[in-house]
Design a protein around this motif. Sequence first.
Motif, PDB file in Angstrom:
ATOM      1  N   HIS A  12       1.690  71.035  56.197  1.00 33.83           N
ATOM      2  CA  HIS A  12       0.265  70.758  56.335  1.00 33.83           C
ATOM      3  C   HIS A  12      -0.016  69.588  55.397  1.00 33.83           C
ATOM      4  O   HIS A  12      -0.087  69.748  54.185  1.00 33.83           O
ATOM      5  CB  HIS A  12      -0.586  71.970  55.957  1.00 33.83           C
ATOM      6  N   ASP A  13      -0.152  68.395  55.980  1.00 36.90           N
ATOM      7  CA  ASP A  13      -0.091  67.141  55.228  1.00 36.90           C
ATOM      8  C   ASP A  13      -1.451  66.457  55.234  1.00 36.90           C
ATOM      9  O   ASP A  13      -1.965  66.075  56.283  1.00 36.90           O
ATOM     10  CB  ASP A  13       0.982  66.249  55.870  1.00 36.90           C
ATOM     11  N   ASN A  14      -2.016  66.287  54.052  1.00 39.79           N
ATOM     12  CA  ASN A  14      -3.345  65.714  53.883  1.00 39.79           C
ATOM     13  C   ASN A  14      -3.242  64.290  53.325  1.00 39.79           C
ATOM     14  O   ASN A  14      -2.386  64.012  52.486  1.00 39.79           O
ATOM     15  CB  ASN A  14      -4.142  66.610  52.908  1.00 39.79           C
ATOM     16  N   SER A  69      -8.972  65.168  57.833  1.00 39.78           N
ATOM     17  CA  SER A  69      -7.990  66.190  57.534  1.00 39.78           C
ATOM     18  C   SER A  69      -8.567  67.562  57.855  1.00 39.78           C
ATOM     19  O   SER A  69      -9.767  67.707  58.129  1.00 39.78           O
ATOM     20  CB  SER A  69      -7.565  66.108  56.065  1.00 39.78           C
ATOM     21  N   THR A  70      -7.718  68.591  57.794  1.00 39.91           N
ATOM     22  CA  THR A  70      -8.125  69.943  58.146  1.00 39.91           C
ATOM     23  C   THR A  70      -7.905  70.864  56.958  1.00 39.91           C
ATOM     24  O   THR A  70      -7.122  70.549  56.055  1.00 39.91           O
ATOM     25  CB  THR A  70      -7.306  70.454  59.343  1.00 39.91           C
ATOM     26  N   GLY A  87      -1.267  63.188  57.624  1.00 37.76           N
ATOM     27  CA  GLY A  87      -2.637  62.699  57.585  1.00 37.76           C
ATOM     28  C   GLY A  87      -3.520  63.416  58.584  1.00 37.76           C
ATOM     29  O   GLY A  87      -4.161  64.398  58.264  1.00 37.76           O
ATOM     30  N   TRP A  88      -3.520  62.963  59.807  1.00 39.82           N
ATOM     31  CA  TRP A  88      -4.330  63.530  60.883  1.00 39.82           C
ATOM     32  C   TRP A  88      -3.830  62.920  62.165  1.00 39.82           C
ATOM     33  O   TRP A  88      -3.112  61.905  62.146  1.00 39.82           O
ATOM     34  CB  TRP A  88      -5.823  63.243  60.651  1.00 39.82           C
ATOM     35  N   PHE A  89      -4.044  63.467  63.301  1.00 43.64           N
ATOM     36  CA  PHE A  89      -4.778  64.681  63.634  1.00 43.64           C
ATOM     37  C   PHE A  89      -3.782  65.825  63.758  1.00 43.64           C
ATOM     38  O   PHE A  89      -2.855  65.755  64.553  1.00 43.64           O
ATOM     39  CB  PHE A  89      -5.551  64.472  64.931  1.00 43.64           C
ATOM     40  N   ASP A  90      -4.016  66.881  62.976  1.00 41.50           N
ATOM     41  CA  ASP A  90      -3.070  67.978  62.831  1.00 41.50           C
ATOM     42  C   ASP A  90      -3.481  69.152  63.716  1.00 41.50           C
ATOM     43  O   ASP A  90      -4.581  69.689  63.571  1.00 41.50           O
ATOM     44  CB  ASP A  90      -3.025  68.404  61.355  1.00 41.50           C
ATOM     45  N   TYR A 136       4.406  61.375  63.454  1.00 42.90           N
ATOM     46  CA  TYR A 136       3.180  60.585  63.616  1.00 42.90           C
ATOM     47  C   TYR A 136       2.499  60.359  62.276  1.00 42.90           C
ATOM     48  O   TYR A 136       2.419  61.263  61.441  1.00 42.90           O
ATOM     49  CB  TYR A 136       2.188  61.293  64.547  1.00 42.90           C
ATOM     50  N   ASN A 137       1.980  59.154  62.094  1.00 44.56           N
ATOM     51  CA  ASN A 137       1.202  58.806  60.909  1.00 44.56           C
ATOM     52  C   ASN A 137      -0.255  58.607  61.297  1.00 44.56           C
ATOM     53  O   ASN A 137      -0.580  57.717  62.095  1.00 44.56           O
ATOM     54  CB  ASN A 137       1.750  57.524  60.277  1.00 44.56           C
TER      55      ASN A 137
END
Length: 652
Positions: free
Chosen positions: A500-502, A519-520, A490-493, A455-456
């Motif tokens: 862990h991708d920001n 982001s988280t 990116g999100w939603f993680d 997912y993007n």
Amino acid sequence: MLLSTWVLATLLTRASALATSNNKFFKRQNGTGYELKTGPLDTDWTAQVGTDPWPMYPRPQLERSDWKNLNGVWRYQNISKAEYDSPTFNLDSPQGVLVPFCLESALSGIMGSWLIYSAYETTFEIPADWSKDNRVLLNFGAVDYKAVVYVNRKKVGEEHVGGYFEFTHDITSFLQSGSNELHVYVYDPTDMDRVQIPLGKQSLHKDHIFYVPCSGIWQTVWLESAPKEYITNFHMDADMDGKVNITIGSSGNGSSPVEVTVYELDSDEAKATGSGTTGTAFQFTVDSPKLWSPKSPTLYNLTIKLGDDEVKSYTGFRTVSQAVVDGIPRPLLNGEFIFWMGTLDQGFWPDGIYLAPTYDAMVYDLQKLQDIGYNMLRKHIKVEPALFYYAADKMGIMLIQDMPSLRTRVPKADAKCGESQPVKDTESQLEFNRELEVMIKQQRNYPSIVAWVIYNEGWGQADQPPWPEFELTNVVKSLDPTRLVDSVTGWFDHGAGDFHDNHKYANPQCGTPYYSTPSTPYDGKRIGFQGEFGGIGHNVSVANLWKDPWAIDHINQTYEIDADLDAWNYRAHVLLSELLGQVERYACSGAVWTQTTDVEGEVNGMLTYDRRILRPNLDQWNNDLNALYKAAAARTNGTAMMMPRAETFDGM
């Protein structure tokens, strides 16, 4: 300086008249003329295409000697739903179309819009020297989105669904002596109404970060001759220790003996041979192979034999894994942590839209990225032709492969004033899941691919539990345990996958103890990764812009606009220096700069959309990227504690 709309319109009118008067690309086939259209922008390769595009064998990992390319000028007509459902095969006002360029492209000769239902027609003959005892296979690299194929006006197989994936029909029983008719009927709704299909960055509606869609045939069409029982596919893993694990599929129902031979580099001498039966995994070992990596992209040629069928292929020996190194989760290639640094690669072209005008043009992008110093690219929510991955394999460019996304949101059923909602369609989710599996199976033999993205930025992702990415991560790892999975970039993680991708523009926040919503905070348990950052823009003259008034009027939506290339390169140096600090201090293991090229109204590429201007100061960028690689290497002096690897695959 941005041009006013009326000035731009005047320039476009004059350019169109001049190009039409000088157009030399005209061919008659099946009684229909083809003429190259004048689009909003061309490239240096546009004029080289002619009417014999993409003539090379299109599938180098499963190559047969007896084949015939069907690319060229076909007949095309926009049709109705009724004609798609019940074809009459009478194209009463056809146009010449250049296959395999999508219908919205200038190179196709159509350059249309909102082409929801379409019909293609051509004729072909079977080469006289092909064995009469063999089967004739009709192959399509990709057709967007649904396709029904007819040979001599009889339906061949079932409707194919999915705009990014190859498919094959055995048409032997439909052939006649001499000339044969081929019709392809296509349905491509893109993002019309509430339709929800995997489509990536395509849109029927103008938007700064979504682009002209691609409908119809957009990859090579070809015939080939194969024995009655033939190889249909294979799944192969060749690791850093020389262990080969392979499963070979066939057109037969039983288990037949198969043989795989690996050849010495640039030689006909066999290095190793393995044997087994179709449909069941078997293993063998190659002694002391030279490994595939960005520094040394070594490939070995293969032959695969099933009875009278023999295909050529290739592989690279390498292992992708992850480990905790000095307390930080890291991605490893052949047991070594190297910093992954690449661009967000959209894969759009002003003349071909979804397909580069030529193979050389496609390779040009990859060469320029290597010149800048990148060792990786993120293939952004699009699947490329097989020859793209072959080029990356040969050149040593690591690839992060995205699954083409669903729409970000869809209109509400009773929408007023543009109201929309997240995806809540079970049927669409199931189709996304199915096509994700198809993508993994089609792409998993390329050594250059090191990770998958599901997912993007939440596009098409459920907005409430149960979160589908957890189950889909398990599915991907079961189909391919040899690569890493970036479940949500990116999100939603919610904690799925290996990364862990920001995403953060323009400044990075890669594995850091600070973050910006949505982001988280970095969790310390997964690989710290900057899935997107940068995105700084630099406007250019109209000569290098997508000459669409709406796109030009919205250039200022770019994250940041720099007045000139000096300022652009200075800002890039500042951002890369900030990333360097995060590599040195925190848990940053890789990053993706937005982006490879400009696209339509976006002006934030390494290259302009026409590929005529390269923005980076190469000395500066080489130094900045090398500093990232050196800083990452300096942080790996400790012991690597390997993380568990998924079980070895045992089937197709």
